[in-house]
Scaffold this motif. Structure first.
Motif, short mmCIF file in Angstrom:
data_model
loop_
_atom_site.label_atom_id
_atom_site.label_comp_id
_atom_site.label_asym_id
_atom_site.label_seq_id
_atom_site.Cartn_x
_atom_site.Cartn_y
_atom_site.Cartn_z
N UNK A 101 9.96 0.68 4.49
CA UNK A 101 9.40 -0.67 4.40
C UNK A 101 10.49 -1.73 4.54
N UNK A 102 11.64 -1.45 3.94
CA UNK A 102 12.76 -2.38 4.01
C UNK A 102 13.21 -2.58 5.46
N UNK A 103 13.29 -1.49 6.20
CA UNK A 103 13.71 -1.58 7.60
C UNK A 103 12.66 -2.26 8.47
N UNK A 104 11.38 -2.01 8.14
CA UNK A 104 10.34 -2.68 8.93
C UNK A 104 10.38 -4.19 8.71
N UNK A 105 10.57 -4.60 7.48
CA UNK A 105 10.69 -6.03 7.19
C UNK A 105 11.86 -6.64 7.96
N UNK A 106 12.98 -5.92 8.02
CA UNK A 106 14.15 -6.42 8.75
C UNK A 106 13.84 -6.56 10.24
N UNK A 107 13.05 -5.65 10.79
CA UNK A 107 12.73 -5.73 12.22
C UNK A 107 11.82 -6.90 12.54
N UNK A 108 11.09 -7.40 11.53
CA UNK A 108 10.17 -8.52 11.73
C UNK A 108 10.74 -9.86 11.26
N UNK A 109 11.98 -9.86 10.84
CA UNK A 109 12.56 -11.08 10.27
C UNK A 109 12.50 -12.23 11.27
N UNK A 110 11.94 -13.34 10.83
CA UNK A 110 11.81 -14.58 11.59
C UNK A 110 10.86 -14.44 12.78
N UNK A 111 10.14 -13.32 12.87
CA UNK A 111 9.07 -13.19 13.84
C UNK A 111 7.71 -13.40 13.19
N UNK A 112 7.60 -12.95 11.93
CA UNK A 112 6.39 -13.17 11.15
C UNK A 112 6.80 -13.45 9.70
N UNK A 113 6.10 -14.36 9.02
CA UNK A 113 6.39 -14.60 7.61
C UNK A 113 5.99 -13.39 6.77
N UNK A 114 6.75 -13.15 5.71
CA UNK A 114 6.47 -12.04 4.81
C UNK A 114 6.12 -12.59 3.43
N UNK A 115 5.03 -12.11 2.87
CA UNK A 115 4.60 -12.48 1.52
C UNK A 115 4.92 -11.32 0.59
N UNK A 116 5.68 -11.60 -0.45
CA UNK A 116 6.09 -10.55 -1.40
C UNK A 116 5.21 -10.62 -2.64
N UNK A 117 4.65 -9.48 -3.00
CA UNK A 117 3.96 -9.34 -4.27
C UNK A 117 4.68 -8.28 -5.09
N UNK A 118 4.72 -8.49 -6.39
CA UNK A 118 5.24 -7.47 -7.28
C UNK A 118 4.12 -6.55 -7.71
N UNK A 119 4.48 -5.42 -8.27
CA UNK A 119 3.46 -4.49 -8.73
C UNK A 119 2.99 -4.82 -10.14
N UNK A 120 1.90 -4.15 -10.53
CA UNK A 120 1.41 -4.27 -11.91
C UNK A 120 2.24 -3.35 -12.80
N UNK A 121 3.51 -3.60 -12.87
CA UNK A 121 4.40 -2.68 -13.57
C UNK A 121 4.11 -2.67 -15.07
#
Length: 535
Positions: free
Chosen positions: A314-334
């Motif tokens: 997931x980390x690498x996929x986010x890096x491949x999409x950087x500045x091409x699509x906005x990313x929304x981060x949610x935390x878990x119900x930890x």
């Protein structure tokens, strides 16, 4: 509003700053400021204005900032807004809405659409507990200046309710039963044609109400699979063979319904697979996610900081999409549901989880993060943010997402009413994310504009919109400079004030984004630069 000139249409191909290049349908834009000092600042008759950044104010711009996250289920407190208006923090009681931009309602399809043709937004609050909660949340968000976002969930796995309305099953949709505790619940097969017909009709009705960027920030798809997160999906075949066909159907259903509001999708290695994170076909996941991004989806992940869910893939996929699509981060119900993950993920306590979540989000250059609802005022995800990590709440406002401002502008201080003039302007982004004007739903609608402001009313008398800059190119550490030439167009002689702003070209060039600058800014959002005499 007064007339305007569209100028500086010297379009060149957008510079892709990171990641794989996809066909995303972006409008042609200018290049970055690749050669510092190559632009003319010392223009005869012009004045150079230097501007200082404003780093800490919550500007409430679209697709950036904190999201306040809740549902419509029985865990929702009736005094939800009273709690958040006066919330305990390490610095005393605060209003959480001063820090948030969006209210994200993640709830069952059933709650929004209990009967065929019946929708919660058309019902009075007295119609049901869900109608009462819906109106309480939506009305409260409007009063507090928050936009809305929604996730429309139809899978009942691990839930204590039927998340697909019963009229779908009564119409002949085929599905499966699961047991949550002692509760037996039903979910439709995602490839069932009756289900698909009814769900698409619901999306169309929902979009008729909420495909409005003045009201809605984003819509989260697909609502399928376990927890509505597009994994652990069940098909009528008993295997994942229908996976691609269903992805094409549901993604088209969302995008055909929501044309003006961004659609976002969970990115993970089990996208629409029957699997639940184990033994995933990551090559297929990347292929399918790339297809969704190319169609127009933006990205979100709902387990930032939870290392068994958010992995290197997931980390690498986010890096491949950087500045091409906005990313929304949610935390878990930890704290509420996954407390055991603290030890497995190497955290000492719940406060440290929030810091791990923040660091992961920063590494992904996300645009948005979330305050996850808890019905307790002494524990829970949001409580941890404001009591164990309040510094990070403020840091994300200051440095996360995007914060745009012109640090230097050269404008005329005297000119004839029909003169051709040159304005040089340099823009920077203070945030680690980006302004996603390249997404299809926005289609480069936000542009730089200069205005001659009436000295008494500070209202624009004449506007000059620069079509060259594309704001999605403004990346932290890479200032962009432009020379804009235009005719003053016969403006009446007199004394004016130059203003600069970021306008929405789909709304008669009203201010669309707030500039992150210190200085005199009008109520509408025009940054005042200097006086100008028009002869």
């Amino acid at each position: 509003m007064s007339d305007f000139n569209i100028t500086s249409i010297m379009n060149r191909a957008c510079t892709m700053l990171a990641g794989a290049v996809l066909s995303l349908g972006a409008v042609s834009c200018s290049e970055d400021d690749a050669v510092p000092g190559s632009h003319d600042w010392n223009i005869a008759g012009n004045k150079i204005v230097n501007i200082k950044p404003e780093r800490y104010k919550n500007l409430r711009n679209p697709m950036t900032g904190w999201v306040l996250y809740t549902g419509l289920g029985d865990g929702l407190r009736d005094d939800f807004w009273e709690v958040y208006d006066n919330y305990p923090s390490s610095e005393g009681n605060v209003n959480v809405c001063d820090y948030a931009n969006v209210l994200f309602i993640r709830a069952a399809w059933t709650y929004f659409n209990p009967e065929e043709g019946v929708y919660v937004w058309d019902q009075p609050a007295s119609a049901s507990k869900y109608a009462r909660r819906y109106h309480m949340l939506v009305d409260g968000a409007k009063e507090r200046g928050l936009k809305l976002a929604f996730s429309l969930i139809c899978d009942s796995q691990d839930k204590h309710d039927f998340f697909t309305p019963d009229y779908v099953r009564q119409a002949g949709a085929k599905g499966f039963e699961t047991v949550t505790g002692t509760m037996k619940v039903w979910s439709p097969y995602c490839d069932d044609p009756v289900f698909q017909e009814k769900y698409a009709a619901f999306l169309k009705a929902f979009a008729a109400k909420y495909d409005d960027p003045e009201v809605t920030m984003f819509i989260s798809g697909f609502g399928l699979g376990k927890w509505g997160e597009s994994h652990t999906v069940t098909y009528s075949t008993g295997n994942a063979e229908p996976r691609e066909a269903v992805i094409d159907w549901v993604s088209d259903a969302y995008l055909s319904a929501f044309k003006r509001v961004p659609c976002v999708i969970n990115y993970h290695r089990c996208i629409m697979d029957t699997k639940s994170f184990g033994d995933a076909n990551t090559a297929k996941a990347q292929e399918l996610l790339d297809r969704l991004v190319a169609k127009g989806y933006s990205l979100r992940h709902d387990a930032f900081g939870m290392k068994s869910y958010y992995t290197t893939w997931e980390r690498n996929y986010a890096a491949s999409m950087r500045f091409q699509r906005p990313i929304i981060a949610e935390g878990g119900w930890v704290e509420s549901s996954h407390g055991g993950s603290i030890k497995g993920d190497g955290y000492a306590d719940h406060g440290e989880v929030r810091r791990g979540e923040f660091n992961e989000a920063k590494g992904a250059a996300v645009n948005m993060m979330d305050f996850r609802y808890s019905n307790s005022m002494t524990s829970g995800e949001t409580w941890r943010w404001f009591n164990d990590a309040f510094d990070l709440v403020k840091e994300f406002i200051a440095e996360g997402g995007y914060r745009l401002y012109p640090d230097k502008v050269s404008v005329p201080v005297s000119a004839g009413g029909n003169d051709n003039v040159t304005v040089t302007h340099r823009w920077s982004n203070l945030g680690w994310g980006y302004c996603p004007t390249n997404i299809p739903q926005w289609n480069q609608k936000y542009k730089v504009a200069f205005a001659l402001l009436d000295k008494s009313t500070l209202q624009p008398v004449k506007l000059y919109v620069d079509m060259e800059p594309c704001l999605n190119e403004w990346i932290k550490g890479h200032p962009s400079t432009y020379e804009t030439r235009f005719s003053l167009g016969g403006v009446q002689a007199g004394e004016y004030i130059w203003g600069v702003g970021l306008v929405d070209t789909t709304k008669d060039n009203e201010i669309g984004l707030q500039i992150s600058a210190k200085g005199d800014i009008t109520a509408e959002g025009w940054l005042q630069l200097t006086s100008v005499n028009i002869r």
